[in-house]
Motif scaffolding. Structure first.
Motif, PDB file in Angstrom:
ATOM      1  N   TRP A 114       3.388  30.890   3.125  1.00 39.91           N
ATOM      2  CA  TRP A 114       2.679  29.634   2.932  1.00 39.91           C
ATOM      3  C   TRP A 114       3.649  28.532   2.546  1.00 39.91           C
ATOM      4  CZ3 TRP A 114       3.460  27.739  -1.866  1.00 39.91           C
ATOM      5  CH2 TRP A 114       3.542  28.624  -2.952  1.00 39.91           C
ATOM      6  N   LEU A 115       3.202  27.290   2.780  1.00 41.78           N
ATOM      7  CA  LEU A 115       4.034  26.117   2.501  1.00 41.78           C
ATOM      8  C   LEU A 115       3.155  24.998   1.960  1.00 41.78           C
ATOM      9  CD1 LEU A 115       6.659  24.392   2.765  1.00 41.78           C
ATOM     10  CD2 LEU A 115       5.915  23.870   5.109  1.00 41.78           C
ATOM     11  N   TYR A 116       3.533  24.464   0.797  1.00 47.67           N
ATOM     12  CA  TYR A 116       2.895  23.278   0.241  1.00 47.67           C
ATOM     13  C   TYR A 116       3.908  22.134   0.299  1.00 47.67           C
ATOM     14  CZ  TYR A 116       1.361  19.821  -3.145  1.00 47.67           C
ATOM     15  OH  TYR A 116       1.014  18.631  -3.748  1.00 47.67           O
ATOM     16  N   THR A 117       3.470  20.942   0.723  1.00 46.21           N
ATOM     17  CA  THR A 117       4.353  19.782   0.727  1.00 46.21           C
ATOM     18  C   THR A 117       3.671  18.605   0.043  1.00 46.21           C
ATOM     19  OG1 THR A 117       3.596  18.843   2.844  1.00 46.21           O
ATOM     20  CG2 THR A 117       5.339  20.517   2.935  1.00 46.21           C
ATOM     21  N   PHE A 118       4.481  17.810  -0.661  1.00 45.63           N
ATOM     22  CA  PHE A 118       4.015  16.550  -1.218  1.00 45.63           C
ATOM     23  C   PHE A 118       4.892  15.445  -0.665  1.00 45.63           C
ATOM     24  CE2 PHE A 118       4.359  13.090  -4.307  1.00 45.63           C
ATOM     25  CZ  PHE A 118       3.012  12.716  -4.380  1.00 45.63           C
ATOM     26  N   THR A 119       4.263  14.448  -0.043  1.00 42.19           N
ATOM     27  CA  THR A 119       4.977  13.318   0.550  1.00 42.19           C
ATOM     28  C   THR A 119       4.459  12.023  -0.057  1.00 42.19           C
ATOM     29  OG1 THR A 119       5.277  14.487   2.655  1.00 42.19           O
ATOM     30  CG2 THR A 119       5.509  12.094   2.695  1.00 42.19           C
ATOM     31  N   GLN A 120       5.374  11.119  -0.359  1.00 39.88           N
ATOM     32  CA  GLN A 120       4.995   9.797  -0.849  1.00 39.88           C
ATOM     33  C   GLN A 120       5.659   8.746   0.042  1.00 39.88           C
ATOM     34  OE1 GLN A 120       6.223   8.256  -4.883  1.00 39.88           O
ATOM     35  NE2 GLN A 120       4.044   8.597  -5.303  1.00 39.88           N
ATOM     36  N   GLU A 121       4.842   7.813   0.575  1.00 47.11           N
ATOM     37  CA  GLU A 121       5.314   6.794   1.514  1.00 47.11           C
ATOM     38  C   GLU A 121       5.193   5.405   0.892  1.00 47.11           C
ATOM     39  OE1 GLU A 121       4.155   9.088   5.677  1.00 47.11           O
ATOM     40  OE2 GLU A 121       2.922   7.392   5.001  1.00 47.11           O
ATOM     41  N   LEU A 134      -4.733  16.456   2.235  1.00 43.61           N
ATOM     42  CA  LEU A 134      -5.392  15.570   1.276  1.00 43.61           C
ATOM     43  C   LEU A 134      -4.491  14.371   1.016  1.00 43.61           C
ATOM     44  CD1 LEU A 134      -7.785  15.038  -0.600  1.00 43.61           C
ATOM     45  CD2 LEU A 134      -6.537  16.271  -2.391  1.00 43.61           C
ATOM     46  N   SER A 135      -5.025  13.159   1.285  1.00 40.58           N
ATOM     47  CA  SER A 135      -4.256  11.929   1.118  1.00 40.58           C
ATOM     48  C   SER A 135      -4.979  10.967   0.188  1.00 40.58           C
ATOM     49  CB  SER A 135      -4.035  11.258   2.481  1.00 40.58           C
ATOM     50  OG  SER A 135      -3.619   9.917   2.338  1.00 40.58           O
ATOM     51  N   PHE A 136      -4.194  10.301  -0.676  1.00 41.61           N
ATOM     52  CA  PHE A 136      -4.683   9.200  -1.497  1.00 41.61           C
ATOM     53  C   PHE A 136      -3.844   7.968  -1.139  1.00 41.61           C
ATOM     54  CE2 PHE A 136      -5.803  13.013  -3.759  1.00 41.61           C
ATOM     55  CZ  PHE A 136      -7.045  12.731  -4.328  1.00 41.61           C
ATOM     56  N   GLU A 137      -4.498   6.925  -0.660  1.00 48.13           N
ATOM     57  CA  GLU A 137      -3.808   5.702  -0.261  1.00 48.13           C
ATOM     58  C   GLU A 137      -4.429   4.530  -1.019  1.00 48.13           C
ATOM     59  OE1 GLU A 137      -2.199   4.254   3.974  1.00 48.13           O
ATOM     60  OE2 GLU A 137      -4.395   4.220   3.818  1.00 48.13           O
ATOM     61  N   HIS A 138      -3.588   3.693  -1.635  1.00 47.62           N
ATOM     62  CA  HIS A 138      -4.133   2.627  -2.471  1.00 47.62           C
ATOM     63  C   HIS A 138      -3.124   1.480  -2.593  1.00 47.62           C
ATOM     64  CE1 HIS A 138      -1.424   3.739  -5.803  1.00 47.62           C
ATOM     65  NE2 HIS A 138      -1.624   4.982  -5.374  1.00 47.62           N
ATOM     66  N   PRO A 139      -3.607   0.270  -2.902  1.00 46.32           N
ATOM     67  CA  PRO A 139      -2.697  -0.858  -3.140  1.00 46.32           C
ATOM     68  C   PRO A 139      -1.924  -0.630  -4.429  1.00 46.32           C
ATOM     69  CG  PRO A 139      -4.935  -1.623  -2.668  1.00 46.32           C
ATOM     70  CD  PRO A 139      -5.021  -0.143  -2.919  1.00 46.32           C
ATOM     71  N   MET A 140      -0.609  -0.896  -4.361  1.00 52.05           N
ATOM     72  CA  MET A 140       0.247  -0.770  -5.548  1.00 52.05           C
ATOM     73  C   MET A 140       0.632  -2.135  -6.090  1.00 52.05           C
ATOM     74  SD  MET A 140       1.695   1.430  -7.591  1.00 52.05           S
ATOM     75  CE  MET A 140       1.953   3.008  -6.768  1.00 52.05           C
ATOM     76  N   TRP A 141       0.737  -3.134  -5.218  1.00 50.06           N
ATOM     77  CA  TRP A 141       1.018  -4.501  -5.627  1.00 50.06           C
ATOM     78  C   TRP A 141       0.438  -5.461  -4.595  1.00 50.06           C
ATOM     79  CZ3 TRP A 141       4.854  -1.336  -3.587  1.00 50.06           C
ATOM     80  CH2 TRP A 141       5.432  -1.753  -2.397  1.00 50.06           C
ATOM     81  N   VAL A 191       0.840  -1.199   0.000  1.00 50.87           N
ATOM     82  CA  VAL A 191       0.000   0.000   0.000  1.00 50.87           C
ATOM     83  C   VAL A 191       0.878   1.253   0.000  1.00 50.87           C
ATOM     84  CG1 VAL A 191      -1.766   1.316   1.228  1.00 50.87           C
ATOM     85  CG2 VAL A 191      -1.860  -1.191   1.195  1.00 50.87           C
ATOM     86  N   VAL A 192       0.620   2.153  -0.941  1.00 46.25           N
ATOM     87  CA  VAL A 192       1.390   3.393  -1.080  1.00 46.25           C
ATOM     88  C   VAL A 192       0.477   4.576  -0.776  1.00 46.25           C
ATOM     89  CG1 VAL A 192       2.694   4.850  -2.691  1.00 46.25           C
ATOM     90  CG2 VAL A 192       2.901   2.350  -2.792  1.00 46.25           C
ATOM     91  N   GLN A 193       1.049   5.607  -0.155  1.00 43.16           N
ATOM     92  CA  GLN A 193       0.260   6.784   0.216  1.00 43.16           C
ATOM     93  C   GLN A 193       0.880   8.043  -0.391  1.00 43.16           C
ATOM     94  OE1 GLN A 193      -0.221   7.347   4.451  1.00 43.16           O
ATOM     95  NE2 GLN A 193      -2.000   8.656   4.183  1.00 43.16           N
ATOM     96  N   HIS A 194       0.005   8.918  -0.920  1.00 42.54           N
ATOM     97  CA  HIS A 194       0.419  10.196  -1.492  1.00 42.54           C
ATOM     98  C   HIS A 194      -0.271  11.294  -0.676  1.00 42.54           C
ATOM     99  CE1 HIS A 194       1.272   7.563  -4.981  1.00 42.54           C
ATOM    100  NE2 HIS A 194       0.073   7.072  -4.723  1.00 42.54           N
ATOM    101  N   ILE A 195       0.517  12.176  -0.078  1.00 40.44           N
ATOM    102  CA  ILE A 195      -0.014  13.165   0.861  1.00 40.44           C
ATOM    103  C   ILE A 195       0.338  14.578   0.395  1.00 40.44           C
ATOM    104  CG2 ILE A 195      -0.018  13.982   3.247  1.00 40.44           C
ATOM    105  CD1 ILE A 195       1.035  11.156   4.013  1.00 40.44           C
TER     106      ILE A 195
END
Length: 275
Positions: free
Chosen positions: A61-68, A264-271, A45-49
């Motif tokens: 202001w500060l925008y961040t993109f994180t991928q786990e 805002l987070s999108f979390e989904h199965p990748m494999w 499971v991968v998460q994009h935040i």
């Protein structure tokens, strides 16, 4: 930037609400705002935040993109954070990239189903921001954080953070250098009013140094109390979308500061994990 982010958030939520969430509810868990939870990503499971925060006083202001990413299971997790920011008193008056963070977390104790979870994190901070424009430290930084998550009751969870950052040879806008240390402490309470709707109250304290001259340092403290909400939309294919909103309020040394925080987070199965 704030208006654009709000439009993207609104469009994403509208599309998700129009879709049919057929899968049984998956409780919101690893979606804290200012205080980090101690749950690594599940296998496969991968998460994009995305986060966006704006100080209503300074207008920074500060925008961040994180991928786990799990590597490949829950024990080890790798992630990166890309910051894009605007500092109002930057000499060039531009918005640009800040210092990029490369993160490793180890699930030392527990998991998402445990009453107590511990997942220490180590971060390498790369000097990709321009310190002359007040968007970076001008040197490589090293950060350690200890997140602890505790389930108090069926509907109440708390998270604790203790962290430190060391930046040897950090530079200020004038090019002067000093070795800097920052300490952070955080706590949050999450009320699970519903598996898909949570109320949050977070407390975040930091005591950080800045370069005041060649080899000279000045220390400043910051303390914020942040009420917020988050909710989840779950789908049959395993996708979970979690939007959130919070309002960090400065108290004590930060009295008078007010911010707005979007999540805002999108979390989904990748494999599919091997059995």
């Amino acid at each position: 930037m704030a208006n654009s982010f709000s439009r993207v958030l609104g469009l994403s939520l509208a599309a998700a609400l129009c879709a049919r969430a057929e899968e049984p509810d998956k409780p919101i868990q690893d979606n804290s705002f200012l205080v980090e939870e101690a749950y690594n990503q599940e296998p496969g499971v991968v998460q994009h935040i995305s986060t966006f925060s704006r100080n209503r006083v300074t207008r920074d202001w500060l925008y961040t993109f994180t991928q786990e990413w799990p590597v490949p299971g829950i024990a080890h997790q790798l992630s990166y954070t890309l910051p894009y920011q605007r500092v109002q008193d930057a000499p060039d008056g531009r918005s640009a990239l800040g210092d990029v963070a490369l993160n490793y977390r180890y699930q030392l104790l527990g998991d998402g189903d445990a009453a107590v979870a511990v997942a220490p994190r180590f971060t390498l901070l790369l000097p990709t921001g321009d310190e002359r424009q007040r968007r970076g430290s001008g040197a490589v930084g090293y950060q350690a954080l200890l997140p602890v998550s505790v389930v108090l009751t069926k509907s109440l969870v708390t998270h604790w953070n203790l962290g430190a950052t060391w930046t040897p040879g950090a530079k200020n806008a004038a090019g002067e250098k000093a070795d800097l240390t920052t300490w952070t402490l955080g706590q949050s309470f999450i009320w699970l009013a519903h598996p898909n709707a949570n109320a949050m109250l977070e407390f975040a304290f930091s005591s950080g140094e800045t370069v005041a001259g060649p080899g000279l340092k000045a220390r400043a403290d910051a303390f914020f109390v942040s009420p917020g909400v988050r909710f989840a939309l779950n789908f049959r294919n395993g996708l979970q979308i979690v939007p959130g909103l919070a309002f960090p309020i400065g108290v004590g040394p930060s009295k008078g500061d007010k911010s707005v925080f979007f999540y805002l987070s999108f979390e989904h199965p990748m494999w599919t994990p091997r059995k």
